[in-house]
Design a protein around this motif. Structure first.
Motif, PDB file in Angstrom:
ATOM      1  N   GLY A   3      48.160  28.427  98.938  1.00  0.00           N
ATOM      2  CA  GLY A   3      47.700  28.149 100.281  1.00  0.00           C
ATOM      3  C   GLY A   3      46.201  28.252 100.368  1.00  0.00           C
ATOM      4  N   GLY A   4      45.659  27.891 101.556  1.00  0.00           N
ATOM      5  CA  GLY A   4      44.219  27.890 101.747  1.00  0.00           C
ATOM      6  C   GLY A   4      43.610  29.261 101.682  1.00  0.00           C
ATOM      7  N   ASP A   5      44.439  30.312 101.843  1.00  0.00           N
ATOM      8  CA  ASP A   5      43.880  31.663 101.797  1.00  0.00           C
ATOM      9  C   ASP A   5      43.936  32.263 100.413  1.00  0.00           C
ATOM     10  N   GLY A   6      44.362  31.453  99.424  1.00  0.00           N
ATOM     11  CA  GLY A   6      44.413  31.946  98.063  1.00  0.00           C
ATOM     12  C   GLY A   6      45.700  32.668  97.740  1.00  0.00           C
ATOM     13  N   VAL A   7      46.613  32.777  98.703  1.00  0.00           N
ATOM     14  CA  VAL A   7      47.871  33.446  98.485  1.00  0.00           C
ATOM     15  C   VAL A   7      48.910  32.413  98.093  1.00  0.00           C
ATOM     16  N   GLU A   8      49.771  32.777  97.149  1.00  0.00           N
ATOM     17  CA  GLU A   8      50.813  31.872  96.755  1.00  0.00           C
ATOM     18  C   GLU A   8      51.675  31.541  97.959  1.00  0.00           C
ATOM     19  N   ASN A 135      35.975  37.153  99.151  1.00  0.00           N
ATOM     20  CA  ASN A 135      36.683  36.776 100.373  1.00  0.00           C
ATOM     21  C   ASN A 135      35.855  37.213 101.576  1.00  0.00           C
ATOM     22  N   PRO A 136      35.469  36.300 102.469  1.00  0.00           N
ATOM     23  CA  PRO A 136      34.642  36.679 103.617  1.00  0.00           C
ATOM     24  C   PRO A 136      35.341  37.740 104.465  1.00  0.00           C
ATOM     25  N   PRO A 137      34.595  38.678 105.035  1.00  0.00           N
ATOM     26  CA  PRO A 137      35.217  39.748 105.831  1.00  0.00           C
ATOM     27  C   PRO A 137      36.124  39.231 106.939  1.00  0.00           C
ATOM     28  N   THR A 138      35.711  38.169 107.630  1.00  0.00           N
ATOM     29  CA  THR A 138      36.549  37.656 108.712  1.00  0.00           C
ATOM     30  C   THR A 138      37.888  37.164 108.182  1.00  0.00           C
ATOM     31  N   ARG A 139      37.870  36.515 107.018  1.00  0.00           N
ATOM     32  CA  ARG A 139      39.116  36.039 106.408  1.00  0.00           C
ATOM     33  C   ARG A 139      39.945  37.213 105.912  1.00  0.00           C
ATOM     34  N   ALA A 140      39.268  38.195 105.325  1.00  0.00           N
ATOM     35  CA  ALA A 140      39.978  39.365 104.820  1.00  0.00           C
ATOM     36  C   ALA A 140      40.659  40.123 105.954  1.00  0.00           C
ATOM     37  N   LEU A 141      39.995  40.224 107.106  1.00  0.00           N
ATOM     38  CA  LEU A 141      40.605  40.906 108.245  1.00  0.00           C
ATOM     39  C   LEU A 141      41.850  40.179 108.725  1.00  0.00           C
ATOM     40  N   VAL A 142      41.829  38.855 108.693  1.00  0.00           N
ATOM     41  CA  VAL A 142      43.015  38.072 109.058  1.00  0.00           C
ATOM     42  C   VAL A 142      44.147  38.347 108.076  1.00  0.00           C
ATOM     43  N   ASP A 143      43.805  38.402 106.787  1.00  0.00           N
ATOM     44  CA  ASP A 143      44.818  38.682 105.769  1.00  0.00           C
ATOM     45  C   ASP A 143      45.420  40.074 105.955  1.00  0.00           C
ATOM     46  N   TYR A 144      44.558  41.058 106.199  1.00  0.00           N
ATOM     47  CA  TYR A 144      45.058  42.416 106.439  1.00  0.00           C
ATOM     48  C   TYR A 144      45.989  42.443 107.654  1.00  0.00           C
TER      49      TYR A 144
END
Length: 328
Positions: A3-8, A135-144
């Motif tokens: 996926g676009g977030d790098g997660v399978e 991974n940009p902090p804003t993206r990382a916060l979404v992932d968390y």
């Protein structure tokens, strides 16, 4: 497939979704199987054991031990195979015409991750993405946030768990607690103190003695200018550590408290001065080692604090008396 977030991204290919956090369920083809529809306690425990190791073979010997411990009945392997057969029959209507997600492998069984998406595995994948370098902090916060949302219910909380499942619960809870603190620290660094406070409080709900979570909480309140709230939070922390551990909070927490206390001097309405007076008297009455940590000033300072509090109490009593008289 990634996926676009790098997660399978297995959502598009998996025919089933399974949850282990909260209520145990398997969903597919518009239907949901809950704990009672999965064939009973032992078939359900087999499924849980396989889903916790999705993509990894689990031997029959290990499953027999998980079901019966050190005293398996005669013919335990055959009984295990019967339970697996029953489990497959219960799941089949959720994926008509497709292979079973519970695959037979040499010496055991395996939950096929290409056919069933498991919430705890998705959580781990999202955490891995959040931690990925660059991974940009804003993206990382979404992932968390997405990952933590999946595991809010705790691992199989309603199961009367055997020892192996209790160990899985403890390991999972420890991982989630660590991730919540990580998310709070990142939110604080990313100048999102409200989110940092939220996750710090969640971490403290899990472990009230997590010093990093306390520091994130105090610093998030400091950034928001909520100095009095921060001082009250510190006092809660201080009391807890004194009562349960017999020690003071660590230097990072005490440093945050010092800044919060200094910040109360600029609070409106004289609240800061009163708050410092309360803390000054409280510190004087506190037993060691806390008294040595928080005690400041001399006898004159203590006397001034007592006078300020006496004046506040006298004013409150006077106003209360006026209200009583006017209502009589």
């Amino acid at each position: 497939m990634t996926g676009g977030d790098g997660v399978e991204d297995i959502t598009g290919t998996a025919v089933l979704r399974a949850t282990l956090c909260g209520r145990v369920t398997v969903t597919g083809h518009g239907s949901v199987l809950g704990p009672r529809e999965l064939g009973g306690t032992k078939p359900r425990h087999i499924l849980i054991a396989l889903l916790l190791r999705a993509g990894q073979p689990v031997t029959k010997a290990r499953l027999v031990e998980a079901l019966w411990g050190d005293a398996p009945p005669s013919g335990a392997t055959g009984t295990l195979e019967g339970y697996v057969s029953l489990l497959r029959k219960r799941i089949e209507p959720l994926h008509p015409g497709q292979d079973s997600p519970v695959r037979t492998v040499p010496g055991g069984y395996l939950a096929d991750p290409s056919l069933v998406e498991v919430d705890v595995e998705r959580f781990r994948a999202l955490v891995a993405a959040a931690r990925r370098p660059g991974n940009p902090p804003t993206r990382a916060l979404v992932d968390y946030a997405a990952g933590l949302l999946l595991v809010e219910g705790g691992l199989v909380p309603d199961e009367l768990a055997p020892s192996w499942l209790e160990e899985e619960r403890r390991a999972h809870a420890a991982l989630v607690g660590k991730v919540v603190v990580e998310a709070g620290m990142l939110a604080l660094d990313a100048d999102q103190p409200v989110l940092a406070e939220h996750w710090a409080r969640r971490a403290l709900d899990r472990d009230a003695f997590d010093e990093t979570a306390w520091r994130v909480l105090l610093e998030s309140l400091e950034v928001r200018g909520l100095h009095a709230d921060g001082v009250r939070a510190y006092d809660t922390c201080r009391r807890l550590f004194d009562r349960e551990l017999g020690c003071a909070p660590g230097p990072g927490i005490r440093a945050a408290f010092s800044r919060l206390l200094a910040g109360t001097r600029g609070d409106d309405g004289g609240l800061g001065s009163l708050l410092q007076a309360v803390l000054r008297v409280h510190a004087e009455l506190s037993p060691p080692p806390l008294r040595s940590v928080e005690r400041t000033g001399d006898a004159t300072g203590l006397e001034e604090a007592c006078r300020a509090l006496d004046a506040l109490i006298a004013t409150a009593r006077h106003r209360c008396g006026l209200r009583v008289a006017s209502s009589a």
